[in-house]
Write an enzyme that holds these catalytic residues in place. Structure first.
Site, PDB file in Angstrom:
ATOM      1  N   HIS A  65      43.165  41.526  45.302  1.00 43.59           N
ATOM      2  CA  HIS A  65      43.916  40.644  44.571  1.00 43.59           C
ATOM      3  C   HIS A  65      45.292  41.090  44.840  1.00 43.59           C
ATOM      4  O   HIS A  65      45.674  42.364  45.122  1.00 43.59           O
ATOM      5  CB  HIS A  65      43.738  40.897  42.963  1.00 43.59           C
ATOM      6  CG  HIS A  65      42.389  40.340  42.735  1.00 43.59           C
ATOM      7  ND1 HIS A  65      41.255  41.349  42.559  1.00 43.59           N
ATOM      8  CD2 HIS A  65      41.826  39.306  42.475  1.00 43.59           C
ATOM      9  CE1 HIS A  65      39.974  40.613  42.295  1.00 43.59           C
ATOM     10  NE2 HIS A  65      40.349  39.418  42.147  1.00 43.59           N
ATOM     11  N   ASP A 114      43.757  46.368  47.350  1.00 40.53           N
ATOM     12  CA  ASP A 114      42.767  45.558  46.496  1.00 40.53           C
ATOM     13  C   ASP A 114      42.704  44.176  46.961  1.00 40.53           C
ATOM     14  O   ASP A 114      43.740  43.540  47.397  1.00 40.53           O
ATOM     15  CB  ASP A 114      43.406  45.626  45.019  1.00 40.53           C
ATOM     16  CG  ASP A 114      42.352  45.268  43.928  1.00 40.53           C
ATOM     17  OD1 ASP A 114      41.662  45.915  43.240  1.00 40.53           O
ATOM     18  OD2 ASP A 114      42.618  43.932  43.654  1.00 40.53           O
ATOM     19  N   HIS A 117      47.922  44.663  37.873  1.00 37.90           N
ATOM     20  CA  HIS A 117      48.271  43.222  37.545  1.00 37.90           C
ATOM     21  C   HIS A 117      49.336  43.479  36.316  1.00 37.90           C
ATOM     22  O   HIS A 117      49.949  42.635  35.938  1.00 37.90           O
ATOM     23  CB  HIS A 117      46.999  42.629  36.911  1.00 37.90           C
ATOM     24  CG  HIS A 117      46.024  42.115  38.379  1.00 37.90           C
ATOM     25  ND1 HIS A 117      46.700  41.646  39.426  1.00 37.90           N
ATOM     26  CD2 HIS A 117      44.935  42.403  38.390  1.00 37.90           C
ATOM     27  CE1 HIS A 117      45.641  41.340  40.049  1.00 37.90           C
ATOM     28  NE2 HIS A 117      44.576  42.011  39.796  1.00 37.90           N
ATOM     29  N   ASP A 126      37.541  45.843  45.820  1.00 33.93           N
ATOM     30  CA  ASP A 126      37.042  44.479  45.861  1.00 33.93           C
ATOM     31  C   ASP A 126      37.131  43.683  47.076  1.00 33.93           C
ATOM     32  O   ASP A 126      36.590  42.435  46.951  1.00 33.93           O
ATOM     33  CB  ASP A 126      37.387  43.982  44.410  1.00 33.93           C
ATOM     34  CG  ASP A 126      38.880  44.150  44.307  1.00 33.93           C
ATOM     35  OD1 ASP A 126      39.495  44.627  45.176  1.00 33.93           O
ATOM     36  OD2 ASP A 126      39.380  43.865  43.118  1.00 33.93           O
TER      37      ASP A 126
HETATM   38 ZN   LIG Z   1      40.995  43.285  42.427  1.00 39.90          ZN
END
Ligand SMILES: [Zn+2]
Length: 333
Positions: free
Chosen positions: A161, A159, A122, A246
Site C-alpha cells: 500500500h 509495503d 498510513h 503484503d
Molecule cells: Zn500494507
C-alpha cells in the site's frame, strides 16, 4: 551485533475478530525467529518515545485523541479500531523505531529491525487510518533529523500500500527522500508517479506505482534503476524501510506477487548504498508469508551479498523518465 526491537504491548492491541492486522502476526514472526535464534540479533525491548519525539510529527490534540480513543476502545474508522492496549502498543512501535534510529546513528551497528504493531505509514499528522495510529517511521525519521545529527533520511516503503502518511508528512521537505513502491490503483488511492512532492520538497517524493500482479522483476527493477541511483545522489545518513510484507503473492490483502526471498533481494539492493539500514514492520497478513519474509529480510541484513541484475522495461523506463527530471539516474537505455 544487529539489534531487534519488540515489546509485549504489541500483543495487547486487539483489533477484534476477523481483522487482518492481528496479534497472531507478531506471534508468527516470533515463532519463526525463535527457530533461527533471531539470526544473532541482540533483542531489546522497545522504549516509549518521548513527548517531544511524538510532538515533532503529531499535534498534541491528535495525540490526546489516540490515547482517549484507545482508553474507550473506540474506532477511528472501520479499518482502524482500538482497544485498551492500543495506546501503549502504538507508543512502543514508535519508540522502537526511534531507538532503532538511535542505535544506527550512534556508530557501530549498521542494521536492525523493529517488529512491533500497529503499523504506521498510513497515519497522517492528525489522522489515524488504514490500521495505523501513530506515524512510526515518520516519527523516527524526524527524531534522526532533530536529535541524532542526520541531515538526510531516505525512507523506502515497500509495503504493497502507498505510505500516504509518510508521503504527506514530508511532502514539502527535502530532509526526507520518500520512495514508495506500491500497487496502484489500490488503497489508499494516493501515490501516482506524478506525485513528486511540492515546494521545497519537489523531487523528494518518489512514488512508484505498480500494477496488480507485479513481481520481483518489477519491484527490484525499479529499485535498481530508479531508487538506488536517486538515493546515491541524495546521499542519506540513514535508510529507514517501511517494511510491509503484503506484496507477497500469498497475502490475502495485497494483489502483488513477491516471494519471501524477494524481500531479501530488496534488502541486498538497499545494502549496496553502504548506509545504516533500519527496517520497521508495516503490513503483511498471511502469517506464513509474513514470518518467512521477515526472517529472510533479517538474515539478508546481516549476510548481505550481491543483488542480481534486474531488467528495465516500460514501467521502469517511465518511472526513470519522471524521476530523472530531479535526480541524475546515470545511464538510461
Ligand atoms: Zn500494507
Amino acid at each position: 551485533m544487529p539489534v531487534f526491537f519488540s515489546h509485549p504491548s504489541s500483543l495487547e492491541h486487539d483489533t477484534g475478530p476477523g481483522h487482518p492486522e492481528r496479534v497472531a502476526r507478531i506471534q508468527a514472526i516470533d515463532a519463526e525467529l525463535q527457530r533461527h535464534d533471531w539470526f544473532g540479533y541482540e533483542r531489546r525491548d522497545a522504549p516509549r518515545p518521548t513527548p517531544d519525539q511524538l510532538l515533532a510529527v503529531h499535534p498534541q490534540d491528535y495525540i490526546d485523541a489516540v490515547r482517549e480513543t484507545s482508553a474507550r476502545a473506540g474506532a477511528f474508522d472501520l479499518d482502524t479500531p482500538t482497544s485498551e492496549g492500543s495506546w501503549e502498543a502504538a507508543l512502543r512501535a514508535a519508540g522502537g523505531a526511534c531507538a532503532l534510529a538511535e542505535t544506527l546513528l550512534g556508530g557501530g551497528e549498521r542494521v536492525g529491525f523493529s517488529a512491533l504493531r500497529p503499523p504506521g505509514h498510513h497515519a497522517d499528522r492528525d489522522r489515524a487510518m488504514g490500521f495505523c495510529l501513530l506515524a512510526t517511521v515518520s516519527i523516527a525519521a524526524r527524531h534522526a533529523l532533530d536529535s541524532l545529527g542526520a541531515e538526510r533520511v531516505l525512507v523506502v516503503d515497500w509495503d504493497v500500500h502507498h505510505g500516504n502518511g509518510t508521503n504527506a508528512i514530508f511532502h514539502e521537505s527535502p530532509e526526507v527522500l520518500f520512495t514508495s513502491l506500491h500497487q496502484y490503483p489500490f488503497y489508499p488511492g494516493t501515490g501516482p508517479l506524478s506525485d513528486v512532492g511540492r515546494g521545497a520538497g519537489e523531487g523528494y517524493s518518489i512514488n512508484l506505482p505498480v500494477p496488480a500482479g507485479a513481481g520481483e522483476d518489477l519491484f527490484c527493477g525499479l529499485v535498481e534503476h530508479v531508487v538506488l541511483p536517486a538515493a546515491r545522489a541524495y546521499d542519506p545518513d540513514l535508510v529507514l524501510v517501511s517494511a510491509g510484507f503484503d506484496a507477497h503473492r500469498d497475502d490475502p490483502v495485497g494483489g502483488c506477487a513477491l516471494e519471501s526471498s524477494s524481500f531479501a533481494e530488496l534488502t541486498r539492493q538497499l545494502l549496496t548504498l553502504d548506509k545504516p539500514v533500519g527496517c520497521v514492520l508495516e503490513g503483511g497478513y498471511d502469517l506464513d508469508a509474513l514470518a518467512t519474509s521477515t526472517a529472510l529480510t533479517m538474515e539478508a541484513l546481516v549476510v548481505g551479498g550481491e543483488p542480481a541484475a534486474h531488467p528495465r522495461g516500460g514501467l521502469v523506463d517511465a518511472a526513470a523518465e519522471r524521476v530523472g527530471r530531479y535526480w541524475d539516474l546515470g545511464s538510461t537505455s
